[in-house]
Design an enzyme around this catalytic site. Sequence first.
Site, mmCIF file in Angstrom:
data_model
loop_
_atom_site.group_PDB
_atom_site.id
_atom_site.type_symbol
_atom_site.label_atom_id
_atom_site.label_comp_id
_atom_site.label_asym_id
_atom_site.label_seq_id
_atom_site.Cartn_x
_atom_site.Cartn_y
_atom_site.Cartn_z
ATOM 1 N N GLU A 9 -4.038 -10.509 -4.455
ATOM 2 C CA GLU A 9 -3.351 -11.065 -3.299
ATOM 3 C C GLU A 9 -3.735 -12.523 -3.081
ATOM 4 O O GLU A 9 -4.907 -12.874 -3.055
ATOM 5 C CB GLU A 9 -3.686 -10.233 -2.048
ATOM 6 C CG GLU A 9 -3.215 -10.808 -0.740
ATOM 7 C CD GLU A 9 -1.692 -10.837 -0.635
ATOM 8 O OE1 GLU A 9 -1.193 -11.488 0.285
ATOM 9 O OE2 GLU A 9 -1.018 -10.203 -1.470
ATOM 10 N N GLN A 68 3.886 -3.398 -6.507
ATOM 11 C CA GLN A 68 2.839 -2.615 -5.849
ATOM 12 C C GLN A 68 3.122 -2.514 -4.353
ATOM 13 O O GLN A 68 3.473 -3.503 -3.707
ATOM 14 C CB GLN A 68 1.463 -3.257 -6.040
ATOM 15 C CG GLN A 68 0.336 -2.419 -5.427
ATOM 16 C CD GLN A 68 -1.035 -3.066 -5.548
ATOM 17 O OE1 GLN A 68 -1.333 -4.002 -4.823
ATOM 18 N NE2 GLN A 68 -1.856 -2.571 -6.466
ATOM 19 N N CYS A 98 -7.638 -2.271 -2.283
ATOM 20 C CA CYS A 98 -7.850 -3.614 -1.740
ATOM 21 C C CYS A 98 -8.938 -3.594 -0.668
ATOM 22 O O CYS A 98 -8.833 -2.858 0.319
ATOM 23 C CB CYS A 98 -6.560 -4.167 -1.153
ATOM 24 S SG CYS A 98 -6.748 -5.832 -0.469
ATOM 25 N N GLY A 224 -8.528 -9.151 -13.840
ATOM 26 C CA GLY A 224 -8.078 -9.922 -12.695
ATOM 27 C C GLY A 224 -8.668 -11.315 -12.667
ATOM 28 O O GLY A 224 -8.119 -12.261 -13.225
#
Length: 316
Positions: A9, A68, A98, A224
Amino acid sequence: MRVLLAPMEGVLDSLVRELLTEVNDYDLCITEFVRVVDQLLPVKVFHRICPELQNASRTPSGTLVRVQLLGQFPQWLAENAARAVELGSWGVDLNCGCPSKTVNGSGGGATLLKDPELIYQGAKAMREAVPAHLPVSVKVRLGWDSGEKKFEIADAVQQAGATELVVHGRTKEQGYRAEHIDWQAIGEIRQRLNIPVIANGEIWDWQSAQECMAISGCDSVMIGRGALNIPNLSRVVKYNEPRMPWPEVVALLQKYTRLEKQSDTGLYHVARIKQWLSYLRKEYDEATELFQHVRVLNNSPDIARAIQAIDIGKLR
């Protein structure tokens, strides 16, 4: 082996996916989350988060992209999952990992780890709403503040009918602290389930990927933060190629400044270039000097000029 580009994000948006998939060999990208609360979201929301939907759910270079969703109410997760695939998404993913306080405060993301039944209900509703030939994946951590529920969480995902499971090898409370990564726990989950398990966490290079796969037994990984440290990380991880040379990194940054962000207020590149350089500094000494130069700049044209002014020929 499969290498997936993680959802991050505020970091890995469509422009960065476009850049990274041009120079990599990712098997799949997962988008930043679409936040689902209590309504069927308009088409424009999906197109903003995943403009690739208008290109057969692929980046310009052809890498598949999956939308997602983040939320806790099964009905709305189901309706929005159905909309995502109607718009062309290659399956859907449910965010149960998250660690953001903002996200967790609204009952989404890693908060679901506290109650595996919520994961089961959400994933099951999404599975039932999505055509059987399209994948439904779930991304989790080992738990909220301990790994005691890791098997319960994993079982919930499989029993819900999910196609595959991504496991980040830390709890929510452990955040991203390197010393807490537990690839062994991922392996225990993999041995328990019949669906594919994808390992995530602390994969920075070919060696760490090999170690992760050896310990976990997984043949697929998701990366990531490392994908920003080393822009060609999927090729490093898959083929043991050398990291991208600095001149090529600069060329990538220069291209980034030329890409236009839809509805940009003029600050997009200011924040994102500085952010990316802060990641690159962990691998490239040259990035530190460039970061010091641009960190005092406060508008996109100045940032772009500073990056574009670099003579790549003199770097080689």
